[in-house]
Design a protein around this motif. Structure first.
Motif, PDB file in Angstrom:
ATOM      1  N   ASP A   6      40.078  42.355  36.979  1.00  0.00           N
ATOM      2  CA  ASP A   6      41.365  42.285  37.648  1.00  0.00           C
ATOM      3  C   ASP A   6      42.295  43.298  36.987  1.00  0.00           C
ATOM      4  O   ASP A   6      42.025  43.769  35.885  1.00  0.00           O
ATOM      5  CB  ASP A   6      41.913  40.856  37.497  1.00  0.00           C
ATOM      6  N   ALA A   7      43.389  43.625  37.651  1.00  0.00           N
ATOM      7  CA  ALA A   7      44.343  44.577  37.092  1.00  0.00           C
ATOM      8  C   ALA A   7      45.405  43.895  36.222  1.00  0.00           C
ATOM      9  O   ALA A   7      45.519  44.160  35.028  1.00  0.00           O
ATOM     10  CB  ALA A   7      45.014  45.374  38.208  1.00  0.00           C
ATOM     11  N   ASP A   8      46.180  42.993  36.822  1.00  0.00           N
ATOM     12  CA  ASP A   8      47.338  42.421  36.127  1.00  0.00           C
ATOM     13  C   ASP A   8      46.923  41.393  35.083  1.00  0.00           C
ATOM     14  O   ASP A   8      46.209  40.448  35.385  1.00  0.00           O
ATOM     15  CB  ASP A   8      48.289  41.764  37.137  1.00  0.00           C
ATOM     16  N   SER A  83      41.769  43.994  42.841  1.00  0.00           N
ATOM     17  CA  SER A  83      43.101  43.429  42.706  1.00  0.00           C
ATOM     18  C   SER A  83      43.578  42.848  44.036  1.00  0.00           C
ATOM     19  O   SER A  83      43.414  43.473  45.085  1.00  0.00           O
ATOM     20  CB  SER A  83      44.063  44.532  42.235  1.00  0.00           C
ATOM     21  N   ARG A  93      49.228  50.950  41.576  1.00  0.00           N
ATOM     22  CA  ARG A  93      48.203  50.789  40.535  1.00  0.00           C
ATOM     23  C   ARG A  93      47.347  52.050  40.411  1.00  0.00           C
ATOM     24  O   ARG A  93      46.969  52.449  39.328  1.00  0.00           O
ATOM     25  CB  ARG A  93      47.336  49.571  40.819  1.00  0.00           C
ATOM     26  N   ASP A 130      38.882  37.955  35.060  1.00  0.00           N
ATOM     27  CA  ASP A 130      40.127  37.770  35.803  1.00  0.00           C
ATOM     28  C   ASP A 130      40.973  36.770  35.034  1.00  0.00           C
ATOM     29  O   ASP A 130      40.447  35.987  34.243  1.00  0.00           O
ATOM     30  CB  ASP A 130      39.835  37.246  37.218  1.00  0.00           C
TER      31      ASP A 130
END
Length: 183
Positions: A6-8, A83, A93, A130
């Protein structure tokens, strides 16, 4: 090795950046009330304050300024970022990845609140990480062999998934994977 993340709060330190923007927007110190994934509950914001902070975060295009969490991409792997964001956030992003020189990382957006099940089923990563329990559940259901939840400094936004370990950072996941392969 193919990994999907995941990104965040897994790759990018979104929370610290959002917190800084929110304090500037509201012109006051925001104190954490709890470790909720939901920012309104976490900082005790009204709906209007919450939306005002997000509007400024997006207007200032702050996604590109979110720092990478240390050790997030130090290992030599084929990395896919999946994401659950809309098109505009996905573009932001990508600009952040480009700014960091991470053009080899492939970014997939599944829409705001979207499911990661199909991309994970198709990609068949060896590992998925994640910060949300719901996405960890999707990874398990998609047949990903090793799924980890990254703490992300919040509660995961749901019920824990049996058998999915919780780690502090992506760096810890990479170290554990190295040890897993050696042992």
């Amino acid at each position: 090795m193919r990994i999907a993340i995941d990104a965040d709060q897994v790759l990018f330190d979104f929370l610290a950046t959002w917190h800084t923007v929110a304090e500037k927007t509201l012109n006051r110190e925001l104190v954490e009330k709890n470790h909720s994934y939901h920012l309104m509950a976490r900082y005790g914001l009204s709906m209007a304050e919450y939306h005002r902070c997000w509007a400024m975060f997006n207007r200032w295009d702050v996604w590109k300024d979110c720092p990478v969490i240390p050790d997030a991409l130090e290992a030599d792997h084929e990395v896919f970022i999946i994401s659950a964001v809309d098109v505009e956030a996905r573009k932001a992003r990508q600009r952040a990845l480009d700014k960091l020189g991470l053009r080899q990382v492939r970014l997939m957006g599944v829409g705001f609140g979207g499911s990661k099940f199909d991309p994970l089923r198709i990609l068949k990563p060896e590992i998925f990480a994640d910060d949300l329990w719901a996405h960890c559940r999707e990874a398990v259901d998609a047949g990903v062999p090793r799924v980890v939840r990254i703490r992300g400094n919040h509660d995961g936004g749901g019920d824990p998934v049996p058998g999915v370990p919780v780690l502090e950072s992506i760096g810890e996941m990479i170290v554990k994977q190295r040890n897993y392969r050696v042992g």
